[in-house]
Design an enzyme around this catalytic site. Structure first.
Site, PDB file in Angstrom:
ATOM      1  CB  CYS A  83       4.781  -2.988  12.387  1.00 44.31           C
ATOM      2  SG  CYS A  83       5.907  -2.117  13.528  1.00 44.31           S
ATOM      3  CD  GLU A 136       1.813  -3.492  15.026  1.00 49.58           C
ATOM      4  OE1 GLU A 136       2.001  -4.718  15.114  1.00 49.58           O
ATOM      5  OE2 GLU A 136       2.715  -2.679  14.705  1.00 49.58           O
ATOM      6  CE  LYS A 185       3.936  -7.168  13.056  1.00 47.86           C
ATOM      7  NZ  LYS A 185       4.159  -6.346  14.273  1.00 47.86           N
TER       8      LYS A 185
END
Length: 513
Positions: free
Chosen positions: A212, A80, A179
């Site tokens: 994440c 990321e 995301k």
């Protein structure tokens, strides 16, 4: 007219060809990338300047991709923020964004780069995948225009997404994930209106992808495994390590074991922000991992994995629920672990059996040390409650950990080294969830592959004496259905803690530049 026997023959032939082309194993690669960062990320730059920086990072990623392909890798995951860095404003990130289409359009940017406007980053990634016959997973930024007809349209007339993309070995865009669970400080991006469930199939298994902070939540992470039966998770991340339970290699390997899937985690490498820790994790044990707070170099990892890992389910409460309920003694004490108040018992002997409870959770530990040192304290802790700091999520945690000092109130503080060696341990708990992630972390932030196992009745136990001193042995449980079960007072505390944590993170960022 085609006869039914002929149709049957064609179907059988197709199945045989498909099966012959499938692979029982594959070689995975992850690259922990030390990204080149902009000098002033809050200052808007031209697209040409942004592209210059991104190409410098892509030069480094190209070296990793080429090396991985030469070593036989089928797929590589990069981090990321790996193409442009972090700590942008909404305005300053804009020049780094491209329009990323839905993969259903069947597009190979390498051969048709202008089909969706100016897309030089996607073209380069596509050509890199195509030229090296490898799947590439990268994290870049997407932009989508909107107008007043959309009541949620941002003030600047566009959505901006933190986006994972996957290009197959022919350079075709096969996956795009926006995301969902944005972390503190990601104000430059928007979250999609609904969590996106993104999968794609290959000859070496079914893959799912998320980013994440999303690993701590149900959607899309758990849904990918539970409802879409993915074999392998792809995980670009910019993960800040938090001891004792949320270092990257520790928690990501535990998630792979708890969810019984392969997990490919590529972290950004930036020790000034405590960002390091990448790995290739199988359901039974880590295959390769990297943790390095000392150097500024990136690291390429490769390992072979089963394409379709299958591990038996675990009843996480079976063993512990069969034990007698302990009496509450006066030896218990409270201490804080990452803002959560745990109930602890000190381990006072070289060996023993201890049980500690908090609310509905009782944690049972059997252990034996090689020696009981006079300069180190270990404790067994339990936490059953809503964590409300950088996000709201309900936890049930059983943990054996080393305290930072001889003061019992230091139990739960960050500690990286230990000297006490254990001969054996067995940890279990009366969990109210099937989602439990087993962690074993040794001194100097090292994993213990092949040294422990989880039994079908929910015990995390050592197979042999751990190869190093123990920092923590933990069962990290998540009760997703109780994430929103907080009262007004808890919400107020959480808001205050988030503001405080946001200020701390901002200061950390500014000191890093």
């Amino acid at each position: 007219m085609i006869t039914s026997p002929l149709l049957a023959y064609v179907a059988i032939l197709f199945f045989c060809v498909l099966k012959a082309s499938s692979l029982d194993t594959f070689i995975a690669a992850v690259y922990e990338h030390a990204a080149i960062l902009p000098d002033a990320p809050l200052t808007p730059v031209s697209h040409e300047e942004a592209l210059m920086l991104m190409n410098r990072n892509l030069d480094l990623l190209e070296g990793a991709v080429t090396s991985a392909a030469k070593q036989g890798a089928h797929i590589i995951v990069t981090p990321e923020d790996g193409v442009y860095g972090f700590f942008f404003s909404r305005e300053s990130i804009y020049s780094y964004l491209e329009d990323i289409p839905d993969p259903h359009v069947n597009w190979i940017p390498c051969t048709n780069p202008s089909r969706f406007g100016h897309t030089p980053v996607q073209k380069r990634l596509s050509c890199l995948a195509r030229d090296n016959s490898i799947y590439i997973v990268a994290n870049i930024g997407d932009k989508k225009p909107c107008n007043a007809s959309d009541p949620d349209c941002p003030h600047d007339g566009r959505y901006q997404y933190n986006t994972d993309v996957v290009f197959d070995s022919e350079g075709r865009l096969v996956a795009r994930y926006h995301k969902q669970n944005l972390f503190l400080g990601e104000d430059q991006f928007d979250a999609p209106k609904e969590p996106e469930i993104v999968t794609f199939d290959t000859t070496f298994g079914r893959f799912g992808i998320f980013t994440c902070f999303g690993i701590l939540f149900h959607d899309p992470a758990v849904t990918l495994v539970k409802d879409f039966q993915v074999d392998t998770i792809l995980f670009p991340t910019a993960w800040m390590n938090v001891l004792p339970h949320l270092t990257a290699i520790e928690f990501h390997s535990a998630w792979a074991m708890g969810m019984r899937v392969n997990f490919l985690a590529a972290n950004i490498h930036f020790p000034l922000r405590k960002m390091t820790g990448s790995g290739i994790y199988a359901p039974d044990s880590p295959r390769a991992f990297h943790y390095d707070m000392k150097t500024k170099e990136g690291k390429l990892l490769l390992s072979q994995l089963d394409s379709h890992p299958h591990r038996p389910a675990v009843n996480w409460t079976s063993y512990a629920s069969g034990l007698p309920t302990p009496l509450v003694g006066n030896q218990e004490f409270k201490s804080t672990v990452f803002f959560d108040e745990f109930t602890f018992l000190e381990l006072k002997g070289v060996a023993g059996n201890y049980t500690v409870c908090q609310k509905d959770l009782c944690c049972q530990l059997s252990y034996r040390m090689l020696e009981k040192r006079e300069d180190e304290v270990y404790a067994l802790g339990a936490f059953d409650g809503l964590h409300t700091v950088e996000g709201s999520y309900y936890l049930q945690i059983c943990t054996l950990l080393k305290c930072k000092t001889m003061d019992l109130h230091s139990c739960g503080d960050s500690v990286e080294t230990a000297s006490t060696r254990f001969e054996m341990f067995s940890l279990s708990g009366t969990f109210g969830t099937q989602y439990v992630f087993p962690e074993v972390l040794l001194s100097d932030i090292q994993l213990a592959p092949g040294e422990f196992q989880v039994s079908s009745d929910g015990r995390l136990f050592s197979l042999k004496p751990p190869s190093g001193p123990v920092l923590t042995v933990t069962l990290f449980g998540r009760l997703y259905e109780r994430d929103s079960a907080s009262g007004a007072s808890a919400d107020l505390v959480a808001q205050g803690l988030r503001v405080m944590l946001g200020v701390i993170i901002t200061i950390m960022y500014s000191l890093s530049w």
